[in-house]
Design a protein around this motif. Sequence first.
Motif, PDB file in Angstrom:
ATOM      1  N   MET A   1      41.724  40.270  37.793  1.00  0.00           N
ATOM      2  CA  MET A   1      43.002  40.955  37.932  1.00  0.00           C
ATOM      3  C   MET A   1      42.733  42.351  38.511  1.00  0.00           C
ATOM      4  SD  MET A   1      45.873  41.845  35.025  1.00  0.00           S
ATOM      5  CE  MET A   1      46.087  40.119  34.622  1.00  0.00           C
ATOM      6  N   PHE A   2      43.671  42.794  39.382  1.00  0.00           N
ATOM      7  CA  PHE A   2      43.535  44.095  40.049  1.00  0.00           C
ATOM      8  C   PHE A   2      44.789  44.914  39.813  1.00  0.00           C
ATOM      9  CE2 PHE A   2      40.873  41.118  42.289  1.00  0.00           C
ATOM     10  CZ  PHE A   2      39.689  41.817  42.504  1.00  0.00           C
ATOM     11  N   CYS A   3      44.587  46.218  39.777  1.00  0.00           N
ATOM     12  CA  CYS A   3      45.715  47.132  39.603  1.00  0.00           C
ATOM     13  C   CYS A   3      46.539  47.150  40.874  1.00  0.00           C
ATOM     14  CB  CYS A   3      45.219  48.532  39.271  1.00  0.00           C
ATOM     15  SG  CYS A   3      46.549  49.766  39.170  1.00  0.00           S
ATOM     16  N   PRO A   4      47.834  46.913  40.830  1.00  0.00           N
ATOM     17  CA  PRO A   4      48.652  46.920  42.045  1.00  0.00           C
ATOM     18  C   PRO A   4      48.852  48.308  42.630  1.00  0.00           C
ATOM     19  CG  PRO A   4      50.051  46.623  40.127  1.00  0.00           C
ATOM     20  CD  PRO A   4      48.643  46.564  39.609  1.00  0.00           C
ATOM     21  N   CYS A  17      46.291  51.142  33.385  1.00  0.00           N
ATOM     22  CA  CYS A  17      45.142  51.130  34.317  1.00  0.00           C
ATOM     23  C   CYS A  17      44.171  52.228  33.923  1.00  0.00           C
ATOM     24  CB  CYS A  17      45.623  51.322  35.748  1.00  0.00           C
ATOM     25  SG  CYS A  17      44.279  51.447  36.954  1.00  0.00           S
ATOM     26  N   PRO A  18      42.890  51.899  33.699  1.00  0.00           N
ATOM     27  CA  PRO A  18      41.920  52.931  33.317  1.00  0.00           C
ATOM     28  C   PRO A  18      41.637  53.922  34.444  1.00  0.00           C
ATOM     29  CG  PRO A  18      40.814  50.870  33.757  1.00  0.00           C
ATOM     30  CD  PRO A  18      42.276  50.574  33.805  1.00  0.00           C
ATOM     31  N   LEU A  27      52.788  43.093  34.103  1.00  0.00           N
ATOM     32  CA  LEU A  27      51.977  41.998  34.609  1.00  0.00           C
ATOM     33  C   LEU A  27      51.867  40.844  33.637  1.00  0.00           C
ATOM     34  CD1 LEU A  27      49.053  43.946  36.325  1.00  0.00           C
ATOM     35  CD2 LEU A  27      51.052  42.902  37.388  1.00  0.00           C
ATOM     36  N   THR A  28      51.989  41.127  32.344  1.00  0.00           N
ATOM     37  CA  THR A  28      51.855  40.073  31.319  1.00  0.00           C
ATOM     38  C   THR A  28      53.177  39.784  30.626  1.00  0.00           C
ATOM     39  OG1 THR A  28      51.212  41.757  29.708  1.00  0.00           O
ATOM     40  CG2 THR A  28      49.441  40.647  30.903  1.00  0.00           C
ATOM     41  N   GLN A  29      54.303  40.327  31.144  1.00  0.00           N
ATOM     42  CA  GLN A  29      55.616  40.114  30.528  1.00  0.00           C
ATOM     43  C   GLN A  29      56.081  38.684  30.738  1.00  0.00           C
ATOM     44  OE1 GLN A  29      58.609  42.706  31.989  1.00  0.00           O
ATOM     45  NE2 GLN A  29      60.181  42.006  30.571  1.00  0.00           N
ATOM     46  N   LEU A  30      56.568  38.014  29.708  1.00  0.00           N
ATOM     47  CA  LEU A  30      57.009  36.617  29.771  1.00  0.00           C
ATOM     48  C   LEU A  30      58.438  36.554  30.268  1.00  0.00           C
ATOM     49  CD1 LEU A  30      55.574  35.275  26.421  1.00  0.00           C
ATOM     50  CD2 LEU A  30      54.599  35.058  28.698  1.00  0.00           C
TER      51      LEU A  30
END
Length: 585
Positions: A1-4, A17-18, A27-30
């Motif tokens: 996975m990459f930061c957009p 994002c670090p 990104l992980t919202q259902l």
Amino acid sequence: MFCPFCAVQLGDAPKFCPSCGQNLGFLTQLPSTPSTSSSEGCGPTVKETRKEGRAAQFLRFREVKEAERRTSFSKLKKKQAITVKVENIPGTDRPFVLEHYKEAIGKSYQRITLYICLLQDLSYGDDSSSESDDCEAFGRLPMKMSPKQSLPTTSRASGGQANGAGAGPKKTTSPNTSCEFYNTYTNVYAPVVIDSSSSDVEEVDYSQVEDREQVFGLTAADVLSNLSEAIDTSNCSRFNINRANVWDGALRGFKRSSFDPTGSLLVKFTDDIGQTEDAVDTGGPTREFLTLLMDAIKNRRFFEGREDGKYLSFDSKAADGDEYFHVGRMVAMSIVHGGPGPRCFSENFYHYLVGKVKTIEAPIADVPDPDLRNVLLEIKNATTLEELLELNDKHASMLQTAGCYRCLRTLEDKEQVVNDYIQWYFTYRNHVSFQRFKDGLATLNLYNALEQHPSLFQPYMVYSAEDLKAETLEALFRPQMSPTGSSNRQEEERVLGYWLDYLIAVKEEASGLSLQDVLMFATGLKEIPAAKLTPQPQLTFQKNSRFPEANVCSNTLKLPILPSYEMFEEAMSYGIRNSPGFGLF
């Protein structure tokens, strides 16, 4: 996975994002409305979709599209390879071999250019020749043509077929004329190539250039005809010349800010009291001016040595006025504009000037200073080492000036001392003046022509003891005769015999004149120039004058029709010896 936002690779579903600190929870919202059914074989289920997230869906989508693109490209029809065929070396019946073609044109491999095209594109005859297979092509080299001509081309219709009778006649080029043009073009502009792969700079092999000039019959006039194309006849530079001091008027004209080397020359002569000579310059005064100018520079301080072998010398006053550049420009302008060359240089100096040798190997006899010449002869003639050491100490100041003073260990070292001093005298001490002289010779691209064709221009730069011959002037002047059978024709034929005998008498110095005087009277030149003499010199006949007349602008010599040879010889010698100006009597 990459930061957009910053494209940094992420770990397992972080919320932030670090790197950039942006919120990544979306990104992980259902999805808000879950689906309870799925179809087998139609892709991932809703549950799987929730687990992989939007970024993973995008990556999988990109892989599918790339696979489709590769499949589409593989289905494209590949073009059929075209066979290129070269049959014979142009102009010969010899099969085309690259090595033989290289020898034929005199170029290195990296300078060879092949022009590839379809057969019908170079079809000059029947249109039926264009019906051959388009998949087969023939490589043909450029036709033998002049620099101003281009390859004949066949116009193409929109369907790719050559235009026939309905498209109008096609233009063709005569093969014989093309061969003559190409021979001149390739030899005039043939490059002198030094192999760059060598670690050291190698000398140019001029023997190949000279051999090619002999094979193709190239002359200096052919080269100068190309250089003279840069002259703009609509623009001119004016020179006001007094024959008593040609150099002074010439230098003023060449230093003038309005002087343009690409323009023509307009020369006006003045007599000793300043009266303007009644003559319009249409070529004759220019030729006389250039002849007088070449005679003047031979005796200037720029050159030193014997009359039959001069070298460039250094003069601080001339260097301060940049006169070496102007002298080189005068020589270039004279040769390209149809005037004479200096014809006073030594062969050693000329070979060094054009880059044929790297050093001047002049004999001691060419050193003009008698004191220096005697010192060098003493060193060279030393018979013992003790005598050589004594001479080395005696002339230490002279040798130190040239950087030749050294510790001598053997008698053979005397040769190196003499050679080093000669190199310094003729080359190193004149470096600045020599470079400016070459810069002046580059006017109208003459210096490049000297480098390319040194043997062609050597007779016009180097001293030669060969004088004009009676046969040369006989062939140069074309008589203009009256119609055959007329009374005038009979008298003209008789006087023409007088003219031929007069040339022989002048060559034998029986009349007190020289053939150079005769040529100067008729054309304004003392010698045949390197460029083609135009217009062609001709002889005419006249009854209204007892003495010869000349029009140097048209290179016409008018011979008097007299009853005897004795009267003809006397009148010719008197008229030429006492002719004022540039030949008009």
